[in-house]
Design a protein around this motif. Structure first.
Motif, mmCIF file in Angstrom:
data_model
loop_
_atom_site.group_PDB
_atom_site.id
_atom_site.type_symbol
_atom_site.label_atom_id
_atom_site.label_comp_id
_atom_site.label_asym_id
_atom_site.label_seq_id
_atom_site.Cartn_x
_atom_site.Cartn_y
_atom_site.Cartn_z
ATOM 1 N N ALA A 111 0.848 -1.175 0.000
ATOM 2 C CA ALA A 111 0.000 0.000 0.000
ATOM 3 C C ALA A 111 0.895 1.240 0.000
ATOM 4 O O ALA A 111 2.121 1.149 -0.077
ATOM 5 N N ASP A 112 0.285 2.397 0.073
ATOM 6 C CA ASP A 112 1.034 3.643 0.109
ATOM 7 C C ASP A 112 2.007 3.642 1.282
ATOM 8 O O ASP A 112 1.636 3.353 2.422
ATOM 9 N N ALA A 113 3.268 3.977 1.023
ATOM 10 C CA ALA A 113 4.305 3.919 2.062
ATOM 11 C C ALA A 113 4.021 4.892 3.198
ATOM 12 O O ALA A 113 4.273 4.586 4.367
ATOM 13 N N THR A 114 3.490 6.071 2.863
ATOM 14 C CA THR A 114 3.189 7.068 3.895
ATOM 15 C C THR A 114 2.196 6.529 4.900
ATOM 16 O O THR A 114 2.347 6.707 6.117
ATOM 17 N N TYR A 115 1.169 5.864 4.383
ATOM 18 C CA TYR A 115 0.130 5.256 5.218
ATOM 19 C C TYR A 115 0.728 4.245 6.191
ATOM 20 O O TYR A 115 0.459 4.277 7.398
ATOM 21 N N LEU A 116 1.585 3.379 5.696
ATOM 22 C CA LEU A 116 2.189 2.347 6.535
ATOM 23 C C LEU A 116 3.157 2.929 7.554
ATOM 24 O O LEU A 116 3.191 2.500 8.712
ATOM 25 N N ILE A 117 3.927 3.918 7.143
ATOM 26 C CA ILE A 117 4.904 4.538 8.049
ATOM 27 C C ILE A 117 4.198 5.237 9.201
ATOM 28 O O ILE A 117 4.580 5.099 10.372
ATOM 29 N N LEU A 118 3.151 5.985 8.897
ATOM 30 C CA LEU A 118 2.424 6.704 9.941
ATOM 31 C C LEU A 118 1.765 5.746 10.929
ATOM 32 O O LEU A 118 1.792 5.966 12.148
ATOM 33 N N LEU A 119 1.178 4.678 10.412
ATOM 34 C CA LEU A 119 0.566 3.678 11.300
ATOM 35 C C LEU A 119 1.620 2.984 12.145
ATOM 36 O O LEU A 119 1.403 2.713 13.336
ATOM 37 N N PHE A 176 -2.093 11.163 9.711
ATOM 38 C CA PHE A 176 -2.672 9.976 9.074
ATOM 39 C C PHE A 176 -4.138 10.209 8.702
ATOM 40 O O PHE A 176 -4.575 9.896 7.582
ATOM 41 N N LEU A 177 -4.911 10.770 9.626
ATOM 42 C CA LEU A 177 -6.322 11.036 9.354
ATOM 43 C C LEU A 177 -6.480 12.096 8.264
ATOM 44 O O LEU A 177 -7.339 11.965 7.384
ATOM 45 N N GLY A 178 -5.639 13.146 8.328
ATOM 46 C CA GLY A 178 -5.710 14.195 7.320
ATOM 47 C C GLY A 178 -5.415 13.675 5.925
ATOM 48 O O GLY A 178 -6.140 13.986 4.962
ATOM 49 N N SER A 238 -5.679 10.558 4.961
ATOM 50 C CA SER A 238 -6.759 9.624 4.615
ATOM 51 C C SER A 238 -7.932 10.367 3.987
ATOM 52 O O SER A 238 -8.482 9.945 2.958
ATOM 53 N N LEU A 239 -8.336 11.475 4.614
ATOM 54 C CA LEU A 239 -9.442 12.267 4.069
ATOM 55 C C LEU A 239 -9.077 12.840 2.702
ATOM 56 O O LEU A 239 -9.893 12.831 1.769
ATOM 57 N N TRP A 240 -7.853 13.343 2.576
ATOM 58 C CA TRP A 240 -7.431 13.912 1.304
ATOM 59 C C TRP A 240 -7.447 12.864 0.204
ATOM 60 O O TRP A 240 -7.911 13.120 -0.917
ATOM 61 N N HIS A 241 -6.988 11.666 0.520
ATOM 62 C CA HIS A 241 -6.930 10.590 -0.473
ATOM 63 C C HIS A 241 -8.326 10.166 -0.920
ATOM 64 O O HIS A 241 -8.568 9.993 -2.127
ATOM 65 N N VAL A 242 -9.243 9.969 0.022
ATOM 66 C CA VAL A 242 -10.573 9.492 -0.373
ATOM 67 C C VAL A 242 -11.318 10.560 -1.170
ATOM 68 O O VAL A 242 -12.044 10.245 -2.124
ATOM 69 N N LEU A 243 -11.136 11.826 -0.842
ATOM 70 C CA LEU A 243 -11.770 12.895 -1.611
ATOM 71 C C LEU A 243 -11.131 13.029 -2.989
ATOM 72 O O LEU A 243 -11.821 13.296 -3.990
ATOM 73 N N ARG A 244 -9.821 12.813 -3.062
ATOM 74 C CA ARG A 244 -9.116 12.880 -4.352
ATOM 75 C C ARG A 244 -9.571 11.765 -5.282
ATOM 76 O O ARG A 244 -9.852 12.002 -6.460
ATOM 77 N N VAL A 245 -9.645 10.544 -4.742
ATOM 78 C CA VAL A 245 -10.078 9.403 -5.553
ATOM 79 C C VAL A 245 -11.513 9.585 -6.021
ATOM 80 O O VAL A 245 -11.861 9.259 -7.160
ATOM 81 N N MET A 246 -12.362 10.126 -5.147
ATOM 82 C CA MET A 246 -13.768 10.300 -5.489
ATOM 83 C C MET A 246 -13.948 11.222 -6.702
ATOM 84 O O MET A 246 -14.844 11.026 -7.520
ATOM 85 N N GLN A 247 -13.084 12.243 -6.815
ATOM 86 C CA GLN A 247 -13.204 13.210 -7.902
ATOM 87 C C GLN A 247 -12.969 12.580 -9.271
ATOM 88 O O GLN A 247 -13.399 13.133 -10.291
ATOM 89 N N ILE A 248 -12.302 11.429 -9.301
ATOM 90 C CA ILE A 248 -11.989 10.778 -10.575
ATOM 91 C C ILE A 248 -13.239 10.192 -11.207
ATOM 92 O O ILE A 248 -13.351 10.122 -12.435
#
Length: 412
Positions: free
Chosen positions: A52-60, A340-342, A344-354
């Motif tokens: 998965a995204d490295a940033t996501y894993l590192i933060l967790l 991490f939460l910030g 996450s929100l940015w990613h889901v909103l970005r994907v939704m726009q596609i």
């Protein structure tokens, strides 16, 4: 990947979410099933891992590490270690659901939502029967100090029960909007209306904020303007209102007890903040005072006081996810979790726009449900809510799949 591994993981994820409504016992059936599924995934899918995204894993990872570091500050190692273990387990469950969607994409998402809807309907049915005082179902409700009755189902707290139903309500509303047959429109209207009515019967102010804000956000993100969609929404709301009217006819004193609860409470705090009505109870005054103390204590404890120690140190829960993490796990853990939460929100909103249409609506369910939980988290300790980590797993799984598909289409 072997066929039996795929079947076990997909149907196991469905079953785990179908029994997620029962958490009276710990470990709950959900915990055992997720642990077994993680083991199957490690053994049967290790050759097929896709990161998965490295940033996501590192933060967790950092969040989990600083949970462990904060154990050095506790004076009750056993209870703190147990609390930290549950937190880390939920982090692992989030990563598991992310990996499941990376592997199976739409199949995994479908099975997860199927299980979640089944679990929500079971919980709502048990809570509804308990509210109606059907013999044998009294264990699925809670009677408060003022005699008010609240639906509980298989949860320990009606606040969690009511919040648990919100993602299922949003998902059923999404399915209602895109149903193609009249029978399906009626079926999803029934599911949506029944779940929404039972969410109200949890009588949780924080959960009301959750569903109200999440619904507004969902409608905004999906642009529900057409007459057909508005009509379907109206049908679902009428269905919900019908269940509530039936409930109050059969239980005429149900709502009045909750009104008495607020108007019989100490309203001094309401007067202080200049409110004309007694929105806050005496217990709320205690909560806000504890939160004020926690804010000052955070400045003095950069490494935290230890996992699960808030109640013992301050005599009351934080009733705020962010305050709890900062005071118990320290500044670094708190900052990692906020970032991490910030993201996450940015990613889901970005994907939704596609996307447009139904796919956009599916992503909007995740975005609005996650935002609803985060608003809920301002008033409730949500760190150990299983569906919170499930939503985060769904968000990062969908994001990773989108990135992978974009890379593959670019190569072509």
């Amino acid at each position: 990947m072997a066929r039996w591994v795929q079947v076990a993981l997909l149907w196991g994820a469905c079953l785990a979410n179908a029994v997620g409504w029962f958490v009276r016992l710990e470990p709950a059936p959900y915990e055992y099933l997720i642990a077994a599924l993680v083991l199957v995934a490690v053994i049967g899918g290790r050759r097929h891992l896709r990161s998965a995204d490295a940033t996501y894993l590192i933060l967790l990872f950092l969040f989990a590490i600083f949970n462990a570091i904060s154990l050095m500050r506790t004076t009750d190692l056993y209870s703190s270690a147990r609390y930290a273990f549950i937190t880390v387990y939920l982090v692992i469950s989030c990563v598991f659901f992310t990996q499941l969607i990376i592997w199976f994409d739409a199949k995994a998402t479908q099975k997860i939502w199927q299980g979640y809807l089944i679990g929500s309907l079971v919980a709502a049915t048990l809570g509804y029967l308990a509210i109606l005082e059907v013999p044998g179902f009294s264990i699925f409700k809670m009677v408060g100090a003022w005699g008010e009755t609240r639906a509980l189902a298989g949860f320990k707290d009606p606040n969690v029960y009511a919040a648990y139903l919100v993602p299922a309500i949003l998902y059923s509303f999404h399915k209602l909007q895109f149903a193609t047959r009249k029978l399906h429109v009626f079926s999803w209207s029934f599911v949506f209306g029944f779940l929404l009515a039972n969410q109200f019967l949890g009588f949780s102010r924080a959960a009301y904020l959750n569903i109200f804000s999440a619904s507004i956000i969902f409608c905004f993100l999906t642009k529900i303007y057409s007459a057909n969609k508005l009509l379907r929404a109206s049908i679902g709301l009428l269905m919900s209102l019908s269940f509530l009217i039936l409930t109050f006819l059969l239980r005429p004193g149900l709502l009045s007890r909750h009104v008495e609860r607020f108007y019989s409470s100490d309203t001094s705090y309401s007067c202080v903040v200049g409110l004309a009505s007694p929105v806050f109870t005496e217990y709320d005054v205690i909560r806000f005072e504890v939160q004020r103390q926690i804010m000052f204590a955070i400045l003095q404890n950069p490494w935290g006081i230890g996992p699960g120690r808030t109640e013992k140190v301050f005599g009351c829960a934080a009733h705020n996810l962010f305050l709890r993490i900062f005071i118990e796990n320290g500044w670094v853990a708190g900052l990692c979790f906020l970032v991490f939460l910030g993201i996450s929100l940015w990613h889901v909103l970005r994907v939704m726009q596609i996307y447009t249409g139904e796919k956009r609506s599916e992503r909007a369910v995740l975005a609005s449900a996650l935002l609803g939980v985060l608003l809920n988290s301002l008033f409730i300790d949500t760190l150990h809510w299983r569906h919170f980590w499930l939503l985060l797993g769904l968000v990062w799984g969908a994001d990773t799949v989108e990135v992978r598909e974009g890379e593959e289409s670019g190569e072509k």
